[in-house]
Design a protein around this motif. Sequence first.
Motif, PDB file in Angstrom:
ATOM      1  N   PHE A  83      42.330  -0.629 -59.672  1.00 28.35           N
ATOM      2  CA  PHE A  83      42.162  -1.854 -58.777  1.00 28.35           C
ATOM      3  C   PHE A  83      41.375  -1.162 -57.497  1.00 28.35           C
ATOM      4  O   PHE A  83      40.401  -1.730 -56.765  1.00 28.35           O
ATOM      5  CB  PHE A  83      43.344  -2.627 -58.583  1.00 28.35           C
ATOM      6  CG  PHE A  83      42.887  -3.880 -57.726  1.00 28.35           C
ATOM      7  CD1 PHE A  83      43.391  -3.767 -56.332  1.00 28.35           C
ATOM      8  CD2 PHE A  83      42.477  -4.889 -58.463  1.00 28.35           C
ATOM      9  CE1 PHE A  83      43.218  -4.953 -55.610  1.00 28.35           C
ATOM     10  CE2 PHE A  83      42.210  -6.282 -57.523  1.00 28.35           C
ATOM     11  CZ  PHE A  83      42.623  -6.199 -56.338  1.00 28.35           C
ATOM     12  N   ALA A 109      32.250   0.071 -53.760  1.00 24.91           N
ATOM     13  CA  ALA A 109      30.816  -0.661 -53.035  1.00 24.91           C
ATOM     14  C   ALA A 109      30.787   0.028 -51.540  1.00 24.91           C
ATOM     15  O   ALA A 109      29.857  -0.214 -51.006  1.00 24.91           O
ATOM     16  CB  ALA A 109      30.929  -2.074 -53.039  1.00 24.91           C
ATOM     17  N   MET A 110      31.956   0.425 -50.897  1.00 24.63           N
ATOM     18  CA  MET A 110      31.946   0.900 -49.644  1.00 24.63           C
ATOM     19  C   MET A 110      31.689   2.335 -49.423  1.00 24.63           C
ATOM     20  O   MET A 110      31.024   2.816 -48.278  1.00 24.63           O
ATOM     21  CB  MET A 110      33.666   0.933 -48.740  1.00 24.63           C
ATOM     22  CG  MET A 110      33.957  -0.530 -48.810  1.00 24.63           C
ATOM     23  SD  MET A 110      35.884  -0.380 -48.801  1.00 24.63           S
ATOM     24  CE  MET A 110      36.098   0.398 -47.181  1.00 24.63           C
ATOM     25  N   ILE A 111      31.388   3.037 -50.477  1.00 21.60           N
ATOM     26  CA  ILE A 111      31.017   4.466 -50.300  1.00 21.60           C
ATOM     27  C   ILE A 111      29.809   4.686 -51.298  1.00 21.60           C
ATOM     28  O   ILE A 111      29.421   4.070 -52.110  1.00 21.60           O
ATOM     29  CB  ILE A 111      32.199   5.377 -50.594  1.00 21.60           C
ATOM     30  CG1 ILE A 111      32.559   5.213 -52.072  1.00 21.60           C
ATOM     31  CG2 ILE A 111      33.478   5.051 -49.674  1.00 21.60           C
ATOM     32  CD1 ILE A 111      33.516   6.229 -52.749  1.00 21.60           C
ATOM     33  N   ASN A 112      29.283   5.942 -51.209  1.00 28.40           N
ATOM     34  CA  ASN A 112      28.274   6.559 -51.848  1.00 28.40           C
ATOM     35  C   ASN A 112      28.974   7.000 -53.146  1.00 28.40           C
ATOM     36  O   ASN A 112      29.137   8.289 -53.000  1.00 28.40           O
ATOM     37  CB  ASN A 112      27.499   7.635 -51.105  1.00 28.40           C
ATOM     38  CG  ASN A 112      26.480   7.901 -52.043  1.00 28.40           C
ATOM     39  OD1 ASN A 112      25.997   7.655 -53.155  1.00 28.40           O
ATOM     40  ND2 ASN A 112      25.648   8.944 -51.541  1.00 28.40           N
ATOM     41  N   GLY A 169      38.112   0.333 -57.796  1.00 26.39           N
ATOM     42  CA  GLY A 169      37.066  -0.740 -57.913  1.00 26.39           C
ATOM     43  C   GLY A 169      36.565  -1.507 -56.676  1.00 26.39           C
ATOM     44  O   GLY A 169      35.467  -1.618 -56.165  1.00 26.39           O
ATOM     45  N   CYS A 170      37.786  -1.689 -55.968  1.00 29.29           N
ATOM     46  CA  CYS A 170      37.486  -2.480 -54.411  1.00 29.29           C
ATOM     47  C   CYS A 170      36.895  -1.513 -53.613  1.00 29.29           C
ATOM     48  O   CYS A 170      35.912  -1.832 -52.712  1.00 29.29           O
ATOM     49  CB  CYS A 170      38.688  -2.562 -53.738  1.00 29.29           C
ATOM     50  SG  CYS A 170      39.470  -4.137 -54.724  1.00 29.29           S
ATOM     51  N   ARG A 213      24.656   1.992 -49.861  1.00 35.08           N
ATOM     52  CA  ARG A 213      26.148   1.336 -49.572  1.00 35.08           C
ATOM     53  C   ARG A 213      26.042  -0.008 -49.650  1.00 35.08           C
ATOM     54  O   ARG A 213      24.743  -0.333 -48.952  1.00 35.08           O
ATOM     55  CB  ARG A 213      26.514   1.689 -48.347  1.00 35.08           C
ATOM     56  CG  ARG A 213      27.380   3.266 -48.035  1.00 35.08           C
ATOM     57  CD  ARG A 213      27.754   3.219 -46.804  1.00 35.08           C
ATOM     58  NE  ARG A 213      28.145   4.850 -46.877  1.00 35.08           N
ATOM     59  CZ  ARG A 213      29.171   5.331 -45.809  1.00 35.08           C
ATOM     60  NH1 ARG A 213      29.339   4.397 -44.909  1.00 35.08           N
ATOM     61  NH2 ARG A 213      29.559   6.406 -45.570  1.00 35.08           N
ATOM     62  N   ARG A 214      26.866  -0.849 -49.658  1.00 30.38           N
ATOM     63  CA  ARG A 214      26.956  -2.325 -49.608  1.00 30.38           C
ATOM     64  C   ARG A 214      28.168  -2.592 -49.012  1.00 30.38           C
ATOM     65  O   ARG A 214      29.147  -1.994 -48.953  1.00 30.38           O
ATOM     66  CB  ARG A 214      26.827  -2.877 -51.054  1.00 30.38           C
ATOM     67  CG  ARG A 214      25.299  -2.783 -51.710  1.00 30.38           C
ATOM     68  CD  ARG A 214      25.137  -3.845 -52.878  1.00 30.38           C
ATOM     69  NE  ARG A 214      25.756  -3.241 -53.920  1.00 30.38           N
ATOM     70  CZ  ARG A 214      25.812  -3.908 -55.134  1.00 30.38           C
ATOM     71  NH1 ARG A 214      25.380  -5.034 -55.211  1.00 30.38           N
ATOM     72  NH2 ARG A 214      26.429  -3.499 -56.117  1.00 30.38           N
ATOM     73  N   GLY A 215      28.060  -3.778 -48.773  1.00 30.20           N
ATOM     74  CA  GLY A 215      29.522  -4.229 -48.231  1.00 30.20           C
ATOM     75  C   GLY A 215      30.763  -4.172 -49.097  1.00 30.20           C
ATOM     76  O   GLY A 215      30.598  -4.328 -50.413  1.00 30.20           O
ATOM     77  N   ALA A 216      31.777  -4.260 -48.784  1.00 28.56           N
ATOM     78  CA  ALA A 216      33.002  -4.163 -49.720  1.00 28.56           C
ATOM     79  C   ALA A 216      32.865  -5.328 -50.493  1.00 28.56           C
ATOM     80  O   ALA A 216      32.744  -6.406 -50.461  1.00 28.56           O
ATOM     81  CB  ALA A 216      34.235  -4.198 -48.883  1.00 28.56           C
ATOM     82  N   GLU A 217      33.168  -4.860 -51.787  1.00 29.62           N
ATOM     83  CA  GLU A 217      33.412  -5.925 -52.928  1.00 29.62           C
ATOM     84  C   GLU A 217      34.552  -6.565 -53.237  1.00 29.62           C
ATOM     85  O   GLU A 217      35.528  -5.988 -53.055  1.00 29.62           O
ATOM     86  CB  GLU A 217      32.859  -5.362 -54.403  1.00 29.62           C
ATOM     87  CG  GLU A 217      32.853  -6.299 -55.446  1.00 29.62           C
ATOM     88  CD  GLU A 217      32.646  -5.506 -56.625  1.00 29.62           C
ATOM     89  OE1 GLU A 217      32.005  -4.839 -56.804  1.00 29.62           O
ATOM     90  OE2 GLU A 217      33.434  -6.104 -57.791  1.00 29.62           O
ATOM     91  N   PRO A 239      37.372  -8.770 -54.781  1.00 28.72           N
ATOM     92  CA  PRO A 239      37.728  -8.988 -56.105  1.00 28.72           C
ATOM     93  C   PRO A 239      37.735 -10.461 -56.253  1.00 28.72           C
ATOM     94  O   PRO A 239      38.126 -11.299 -55.332  1.00 28.72           O
ATOM     95  CB  PRO A 239      39.006  -8.387 -56.278  1.00 28.72           C
ATOM     96  CG  PRO A 239      39.428  -7.599 -55.147  1.00 28.72           C
ATOM     97  CD  PRO A 239      38.374  -8.177 -54.016  1.00 28.72           C
ATOM     98  N   ALA A 284      27.924   7.801 -55.870  1.00 32.92           N
ATOM     99  CA  ALA A 284      27.159   8.709 -56.609  1.00 32.92           C
ATOM    100  C   ALA A 284      27.589  10.275 -56.339  1.00 32.92           C
ATOM    101  O   ALA A 284      27.073  11.331 -57.053  1.00 32.92           O
ATOM    102  CB  ALA A 284      25.847   8.373 -56.733  1.00 32.92           C
ATOM    103  N   MET A 317      22.700   6.075 -54.522  1.00 32.89           N
ATOM    104  CA  MET A 317      23.054   4.551 -54.464  1.00 32.89           C
ATOM    105  C   MET A 317      23.249   4.248 -52.819  1.00 32.89           C
ATOM    106  O   MET A 317      24.124   4.706 -52.459  1.00 32.89           O
ATOM    107  CB  MET A 317      24.273   4.289 -55.512  1.00 32.89           C
ATOM    108  CG  MET A 317      24.889   3.148 -55.226  1.00 32.89           C
ATOM    109  SD  MET A 317      24.661   1.867 -56.722  1.00 32.89           S
ATOM    110  CE  MET A 317      24.204   2.869 -58.032  1.00 32.89           C
ATOM    111  N   ARG A 327      27.635  -2.339 -62.891  1.00 33.15           N
ATOM    112  CA  ARG A 327      28.405  -2.663 -61.883  1.00 33.15           C
ATOM    113  C   ARG A 327      29.627  -3.802 -62.449  1.00 33.15           C
ATOM    114  O   ARG A 327      30.317  -4.140 -61.644  1.00 33.15           O
ATOM    115  CB  ARG A 327      27.704  -3.200 -60.760  1.00 33.15           C
ATOM    116  CG  ARG A 327      26.978  -2.098 -59.861  1.00 33.15           C
ATOM    117  CD  ARG A 327      28.117  -1.368 -59.098  1.00 33.15           C
ATOM    118  NE  ARG A 327      29.025  -2.210 -58.523  1.00 33.15           N
ATOM    119  CZ  ARG A 327      30.403  -1.928 -58.497  1.00 33.15           C
ATOM    120  NH1 ARG A 327      30.798  -1.023 -59.155  1.00 33.15           N
ATOM    121  NH2 ARG A 327      31.173  -2.770 -57.719  1.00 33.15           N
ATOM    122  N   VAL A 376      36.030  -4.046 -60.734  1.00 33.77           N
ATOM    123  CA  VAL A 376      37.339  -3.977 -60.396  1.00 33.77           C
ATOM    124  C   VAL A 376      38.222  -4.172 -61.715  1.00 33.77           C
ATOM    125  O   VAL A 376      39.391  -3.419 -61.911  1.00 33.77           O
ATOM    126  CB  VAL A 376      37.737  -5.072 -59.327  1.00 33.77           C
ATOM    127  CG1 VAL A 376      39.292  -5.110 -58.952  1.00 33.77           C
ATOM    128  CG2 VAL A 376      37.067  -4.882 -57.954  1.00 33.77           C
TER     129      VAL A 376
END
Lengths: 165, 261
Positions: A82, A89-92, A85-86, B3-7, B9, A94, B1, A161, A48
């Motif tokens: 920002f 992690a919710m999406i693929n 970055g947030c 998916r994971r839970g939302a990171e 901040p 790549a 890759m 990451r 982020v």
Amino acid sequence: MLFYLRYLVGSFLVLLVEGTVFARLAIAGIRPDLSLAVAVMAGFGGSVRGGVVIGFLIGLLRDCADPERMGLETLLLSLVGFAAGCTSAMINRAHPIMQGAVIALLLLAHDFVRCLAVTSFALGEALLLWLRYSPGSAVYTAVVAAAAMMILPRLWPLGERRAFS
Amino acid sequence: MARRGAERPGLIDWMVLGAAVLLASLFLMADASGRLHAARFLRQTLLRPYRVVLGYHGCPPDPWNEVRRLRLELAERSLDRARLEEMERENGRLRDLLDFRAQDLRLLAPALVVGRGSDRFGEVVALARPEGATILPGQTVIGLGGLVGAVLDADGREVRVRTVRNGALRVSGMLEESRCVGLLRWRAAEGIATLEGIALDVEVKEGEGVVTSGYGRVFPKGVPIGTVVGVADDSTALARSVRVRLGEDLDRLEEVFLIED
């Protein structure tokens, strides 16, 4: 530090290409916003805060080229980095289509706020301006960025990451 | 890759974002000269390696300002065009006036109409006093179309003219073909003049010209007044009234001439 160095060089090259090659490849006055795509990819590929820092830097560069509204691009691209970055992690992240979709959505949001600012918050005028340029620019940018990500995977690794390991 | 839970901040991320927003806000709140100085300073120091690309980049496209600039240019061009059209019309009128003046043997002093009397019927008009011209009360004033009236009085800058609509002005007119003389009278309600006292046996044709007769030495002889548009027959009267449309449109007077006898 390697992350930031890579993105500093990358942003330099992208700005160069944007100002030379893509300046001549406008379609009906619409050009891709590759520097915003770089800020998004920084948020995807680093962390982020990496997205915020790279977005801030690129925004500052754009503001130095157009000092009349200095600070606007700096603010907007920091927020874009920002947000990237947030959501990374919710999406693929790549997948090129997902990358293109996120770039397009963030570009639309960025452009809407920018249009509001340049029209002094005249909503009607801002909407017209936004409709004229943003959807086309979002599609163009998403296509170019996704194609670049497919062709240049080694330069833009998404495996990292954290910017500070 | 996968998916994971939302990171979420972390604190550092929020602090970095806060610092970026604060700096950007400082730039936004600065005045125009402050922003310019900041941009120049950054280009020469921190962003010096990027000067090459900034040179290629230039200013980002700003369609809003481009639209505003084009709108302003369009407004200016429209105004120029309107002025040009007005100048062309004035040019045409002046050419007509010059041609008219060249045909007339009398000395003519041109004058601009600068005002009208407070009456509603156009009985008095004001002219800008022509330089070097002799102005005398009773002097004949004509336009392109014909007789306008006679000078009422003049002061330093203005000449007041009693038009043919004015009941106090007695105009003696003559039918061009029959040479019959009558007295012109303006009918305000009908917007037309009548030539009165024409003998019953005189043949009057529609379209026949009416000119000044020269009687009483009020106006020179032969100045066009208008054209016959009809005859008002009254079998009980001893004479006829001939309806005359004035040659000069007194509602649209812009330039006139004073005859210097």
